[in-house]
Design an enzyme around this catalytic site. Structure first.
Site, mmCIF file in Angstrom:
data_model
loop_
_atom_site.group_PDB
_atom_site.id
_atom_site.type_symbol
_atom_site.label_atom_id
_atom_site.label_comp_id
_atom_site.label_asym_id
_atom_site.label_seq_id
_atom_site.Cartn_x
_atom_site.Cartn_y
_atom_site.Cartn_z
ATOM 1 C CD GLU A 170 -1.109 -0.480 3.671
ATOM 2 O OE1 GLU A 170 -1.794 -1.099 3.896
ATOM 3 O OE2 GLU A 170 -1.770 0.739 3.798
ATOM 4 C CB CYS A 203 -1.943 -5.611 6.149
ATOM 5 S SG CYS A 203 -1.451 -3.803 6.320
ATOM 6 N NE ARG A 239 -11.843 0.995 22.938
ATOM 7 C CZ ARG A 239 -11.115 0.169 22.796
ATOM 8 N NH1 ARG A 239 -10.891 -1.002 22.888
ATOM 9 N NH2 ARG A 239 -10.273 0.212 24.032
ATOM 10 C CB THR A 243 -9.522 -1.747 13.399
ATOM 11 O OG1 THR A 243 -8.699 -0.892 14.441
ATOM 12 C CG2 THR A 243 -8.995 0.161 12.939
ATOM 13 C CG HIS A 281 -2.804 -8.482 9.029
ATOM 14 N ND1 HIS A 281 -0.679 -8.202 8.751
ATOM 15 C CD2 HIS A 281 -2.452 -7.814 9.342
ATOM 16 C CE1 HIS A 281 -0.583 -6.617 8.783
ATOM 17 N NE2 HIS A 281 -1.734 -6.208 9.221
ATOM 18 C CE LYS A 323 -0.148 -7.515 25.016
ATOM 19 N NZ LYS A 323 -0.998 -6.830 25.817
ATOM 20 N NE ARG A 330 -6.848 -9.222 22.456
ATOM 21 C CZ ARG A 330 -7.109 -7.841 21.642
ATOM 22 N NH1 ARG A 330 -8.583 -7.008 21.962
ATOM 23 N NH2 ARG A 330 -6.312 -6.862 22.841
ATOM 24 C CG ASN A 371 0.823 -3.362 10.690
ATOM 25 O OD1 ASN A 371 1.519 -4.347 10.287
ATOM 26 N ND2 ASN A 371 -0.089 -3.170 10.719
ATOM 27 C CB SER A 387 -8.038 -2.320 6.642
ATOM 28 O OG SER A 387 -7.100 -2.834 8.232
#
Lengths: 344, 133
Positions: free
Chosen positions: A82, A114, A201, A203, A236, A241, A245, A268, A298
């Site tokens: 990108e 990404c 948030r 995202t 990814h 975190k 998760r 990232n 995204s």
């Protein structure tokens, strides 16, 4: 069905680093708590003369050198990013020329936030399986943008990886790939804008987790597998975190994720993220090891891959990416801004 | 530099394509049409030759006052490098602290941005060097 898979791979991460704490210092935030919250401690910074094209070429040349593939036999070069250096003019032709694959090849640049690099892997798999080409090269690379002071700035970094897809001398067979795609506007950059915007948030749950979990479950359903069937899993890594998760919610252990989790130490790398993570796993994997890798882009979508490492991995030059990452030099925020060309 | 010249030189700039004299075996970079040693004996015998990209620092200097196109990048190191094939070429040394650069240091070519024609013009890429891995 004939086998298709990874014949060669190479990854590249620039030498400079900035600590999350240094970024926090400038913006008056608590660096320790941001690092702990995001799971990102430092990120890679491209040098002034590095961009997506140079990172792609470095990764691609490593893949060629390590695999011994004759570059004239590469029939397709796709570069996912990108942050292509040109809005119009392909990065893929620069790469094709620099690795000696031109002129008998097809090429294009991909963009899907990404996950453009893993979409390129899928394209190459299709072309190889249908015998339209012998080898295809898929690259994911970025010099990520983030507005100064934005939450993205703590992670947005630079790096890339290149994969040669083919049928001969496969070091890791791609058993299957599936995708999950929806129109979810969680992160974007409008034409002509220097920095991306995002839905804070938003995202997370409806974007990253929805696509990553759905694609991964879909793949395991299709293969009839469960998390414990895999030796490693790569997700990814927009921060340290989210992949942890996602792993926990799907039933993977921390140990399965750790080998391919580089975001805490390089940030990232956007289109490079999943692909560099997978390269770190391939660097240590043994014949027979099974790997699950799921990218995220995204906008939004995920590509999930079920991979089995073959005996041929033994002869492949490895232990590359973590060694490269160890060779680093820290810069302060002012130098970081200069290297990124932020002073106009 | 004009677009046409840059484009013409892409093989040498990206991939260090020089020439090898079919008569004496000497390697030249940038490419030469005739071997200055064998002269007429080399006519028709000059072949394209891709340098391996590895060499040794013969001497170097640190630039603090760059030409206009490179302003903002100083200081940077420029070295005269003896390539393993025997020819010499000039190039920037990147990703290396100045105190580590020394005569006799082994280097290898890498791919970097060289210059750009403003924000609207073309970007030129080419070789630079870094400490050999």
């Amino acid at each position: 069905m004939e086998k298709v898979g990874i014949v060669g791979y190479g990854a590249y991460v620039p030498r400079y680093r900035i600590k999350a704490e240094e970024i926090a210092r400038v913006w008056g935030k608590n660096g320790k708590s941001i690092s702990a919250g995001l799971g990102v401690y430092e990120k890679s910074v491209p040098s002034m003369d590095e961009d997506t094209a140079t990172i792609s070429v470095e990764a691609a040349r490593r893949a060629i050198k390590f695999s011994g593939v004759d570059p004239t036999e590469i029939g397709a070069v796709y570069v996912g990013s990108e942050s292509h250096p040109y809005a119009v003019k392909p990065t893929a032709t620069i790469v094709g020329e620099a690795i000696g694959a031109t002129p008998d090849m097809t090429a294009a640049d991909y963009e899907f936030a990404c996950k453009a690099g893993t979409a390129a892997i899928q394209t190459c798999m299709g072309l190889v399986k249908s015998d339209m080409i012998k080898y295809g090269m898929a690259i994911g690379a970025d010099v990520s943008q983030a507005a100064p002071g934005d939450a993205l700035e703590y992670a947005a970094s630079a790096g890339g990886a290149a994969y040669i897809i083919g049928k001969d001398n496969i070091i890791a067979e791609i058993n299957e790939t599936v995708s999950y795609t929806t129109d979810t506007p969680d992160f974007w950059r409008r034409e002509g804008e220097p920095y991306p915007g995002h839905g804070e948030r938003f995202t997370g749950e409806p974007a990253y987790f929805k696509q990553v979990l759905s694609a991964t479950k879909k793949l395991m359903d299709k293969m009839g597998t469960k998390p414990s069937d895999y030796d490693y899993v790569v997700f990814h890594q927009p921060n340290g975190k989210f992949p942890m998760r996602a792993a926990k919610r799907l039933g993977f252990s921390k140990e399965q994720v750790e080998e391919g989790l580089l975001c805490p130490i390089i940030g990232n790398t956007y289109s490079g993220s999943t692909m560099i993570g997978l390269s770190a796993v391939l660097d240590v994997a043994k014949p027979g090891d099974r790997i699950l890798a799921t990218s995220y882009g995204s906008g939004a979508g995920s590509d999930s891959f079920d991979i089995t490492v073959t005996d041929k991995i033994e002869g492949y030059p490895r232990n590359n990416i973590r060694k490269m990452i160890e060779n680093k030099v820290y810069v302060d925020y002012a130098l970081y801004m200069k290297y990124r060309g932020e002073f106009k | 530099m004009g677009i046409a010249r840059y484009w013409r030189e892409i093989p040498q700039r990206y991939n260090l394509i020089g020439t090898k004299c079919g008569s004496c075996g000497r390697v030249y970079f940038p490419p030469k049409a005739i071997c200055p040693v064998c002269r007429r004996k080399s006519i028709g015998k000059m072949e394209e030759y891709k340098l391996k990209g590895t060499g040794t620092v013969e001497t170097y200097t640190i630039i603090y006052t760059p030409p206009p196109h490179f302003e903002g990048e100083e200081p940077y190191a420029i070295a005269l490098i003896k390539m393993d094939e025997g020819c010499y070429l000039m190039g920037e040394i990147v990703d290396c602290d100045f105190e580590d650069i020394h005569i006799g240091m082994k280097v290898e070519a890498c791919f970097r941005r060289i210059e750009e024609d403003g924000t609207r013009g073309a970007i030129q890429y080419g070789y630079k060097f870094k400490k050999a891995e």
